[in-house]
Design a protein around this motif. Structure first.
Motif, mmCIF file in Angstrom:
data_model
loop_
_atom_site.group_PDB
_atom_site.id
_atom_site.type_symbol
_atom_site.label_atom_id
_atom_site.label_comp_id
_atom_site.label_asym_id
_atom_site.label_seq_id
_atom_site.Cartn_x
_atom_site.Cartn_y
_atom_site.Cartn_z
ATOM 1 N N VAL A 52 0.845 -1.194 0.000
ATOM 2 C CA VAL A 52 0.000 0.000 0.000
ATOM 3 C C VAL A 52 0.881 1.244 0.000
ATOM 4 N N SER A 53 0.555 2.165 -0.918
ATOM 5 C CA SER A 53 1.263 3.446 -0.983
ATOM 6 C C SER A 53 0.281 4.565 -0.649
ATOM 7 N N ILE A 54 0.703 5.488 0.219
ATOM 8 C CA ILE A 54 -0.177 6.569 0.677
ATOM 9 C C ILE A 54 0.502 7.913 0.420
ATOM 10 N N SER A 55 -0.214 8.793 -0.296
ATOM 11 C CA SER A 55 0.256 10.169 -0.518
ATOM 12 C C SER A 55 -0.731 11.131 0.134
ATOM 13 N N ILE A 56 -0.189 12.137 0.839
ATOM 14 C CA ILE A 56 -1.032 13.078 1.582
ATOM 15 C C ILE A 56 -0.696 14.505 1.146
ATOM 16 N N TRP A 57 -1.740 15.263 0.829
ATOM 17 C CA TRP A 57 -1.585 16.679 0.469
ATOM 18 C C TRP A 57 -2.303 17.548 1.512
ATOM 19 N N GLU A 58 -1.707 18.715 1.780
ATOM 20 C CA GLU A 58 -2.357 19.710 2.623
ATOM 21 C C GLU A 58 -2.595 20.977 1.810
ATOM 22 N N GLU A 78 3.264 14.806 1.124
ATOM 23 C CA GLU A 78 4.201 13.756 1.514
ATOM 24 C C GLU A 78 3.707 12.400 1.014
ATOM 25 N N THR A 79 4.632 11.600 0.511
ATOM 26 C CA THR A 79 4.340 10.214 0.162
ATOM 27 C C THR A 79 5.003 9.325 1.190
ATOM 28 N N LEU A 80 4.208 8.606 1.935
ATOM 29 C CA LEU A 80 4.729 7.749 2.995
ATOM 30 C C LEU A 80 5.428 6.532 2.404
ATOM 31 N N PRO A 81 6.372 5.941 3.129
ATOM 32 C CA PRO A 81 7.007 4.709 2.650
ATOM 33 C C PRO A 81 5.945 3.612 2.433
#
Length: 348
Positions: A52-58, A78-81
């Protein structure tokens, strides 16, 4: 009073135009009959072992994920490991905690993370993807293709597409077989049948197993032929005439052209077409049949080109009626010559 017919354990059929037409009722195994032809694209749901890949934008910089990412994709993002879903079906997300994700769609997981970040991050937007998904895949094995796991596309992948992605098939089509296993059901078909009938090129489903293997196709030639023994069937459509050619043809001095026999366990649908009253028709059990072909009849040569020889058949050419008498004469001549030679030796 008419003589009473003795019961037999087989059916004898004279090969003619009617029996040739009945061959059209013969059918091989079918993938489409076993599994259907529906195009069910695999639904993307997370399973144990998926990556699973997770990218978060603010909305703006200076938030929780602004400029402190391992892989920075821009201000306030940020893109989490990437994480592997553990045996309990969970992953960990900073500031949200441990999440149970098995069985959920990526969009559902993204919403849960957004809700968990509300009040902590600045108007968070989350994208969840699955770079590696083991659940939506097919396993391809066998000695004729490159083994491996093939991930299914959301558009839906057909059987031959999956095999091609695994390396393709390296054998002749008439000797190559494909076995598809789905759940508790397994069906094997000849590759040539899939190539000739597009319907057999079914859509794959997550969890399917495809086994590709080679099975030599042969029949047995016996009797008054020049080359008796196990012979190859080297093409998809193989007739009695071609079987005679492969075995070297008839031995002119011995063969009885009116006595060509094909021994086979026949499918009940075929037998029912010309012997519907035979007591040997029991359910779907194969019926032992002896087909008899007369090549003394000129039409027999055309029928020989149309009547198929199948894998496992025994093709037998009978001896001519006078052959046994000729053998007796040769034996008598040998005995006479021996006696005469002994008599000459004694007299000397």
């Amino acid at each position: 009073m008419a003589p009473k017919e003795e019961p037999t354990d087989y059916v004898i059929v004279d090969v003619d135009a009617e029996s040739v037409r009945a061959m059209s009722l013969w059918h091989s195994s079918s993938l489409v009959r076993s599994f259907g032809a529906r195009r069910n694209a695999p639904e993307t749901r997370v399973s144990v072992g998926d990556v699973v890949s997770i990218s978060i934008w603010e909305a703006s910089g200076g938030g929780l994920f602004g400029g402190r990412s391992v892989v920075d994709t821009g201000s306030g993002s940020e893109t989490l490991p990437a994480q592997v879903v553990d045996r309990d079906g969970r992953i960990k997300v900073p500031y949200v905690g441990e999440l149970l994700v098995v069985g959920k769609r990526p969009s559902d997981i993204a919403k849960i993370i957004e809700q968990g970040l509300t009040g902590k991050a600045i108007e968070p937007q989350v994208l969840v993807t699955l770079p590696q998904q083991t659940s939506a895949s097919v396993v391809v094995v066998g000695d004729l293709t490159g083994a491996g796991r093939v991930n299914l596309n959301v558009k839906g992948d057909r059987l031959l597409e999956v095999i091609a992605q695994a390396g393709g098939i390296k054998g002749a089509a008439h000797e190559s077989f494909v076995r598809v296993t789905r759940g508790s059901r397994s069906t094997t078909v000849q590759l040539a049948a899939i190539l000739s009938n597009p319907e057999e090129n079914i859509y794959m489903q997550p969890g399917d197993t495809v086994y590709v293997f080679r099975r030599p196709q042969t029949f047995t030639a016996l009797g008054a032929v020049k080359a008796a023994g196990e012979m190859p069937i080297d093409r998809e459509e193989f007739s009695v005439a071609e079987a005679m050619g492969v075995s070297g043809g008839l031995v002119d001095s011995q063969a009885d052209p009116s006595g060509i026999f094909i021994f086979r366990y026949e499918q009940p649908a075929v037998v029912r077409a010309y012997r519907p009253d035979t007591p040997l028709l029991v359910g779907n059990s194969l019926v032992p049949v002896i087909y008899r072909l007369n090549l003394k009849d000129p039409s027999g040569y055309f029928i020989a080109r149309a009547f198929p020889v199948r894998v496992g058949d025994i093709v037998y050419v009978a001896n001519a009626p006078g052959v046994e008498f000729t053998k007796f004469l040769r034996m008598a001549q040998t005995i006479t010559s021996t006696i005469r030679s002994n008599a000459v030796a004694v007299s000397d």
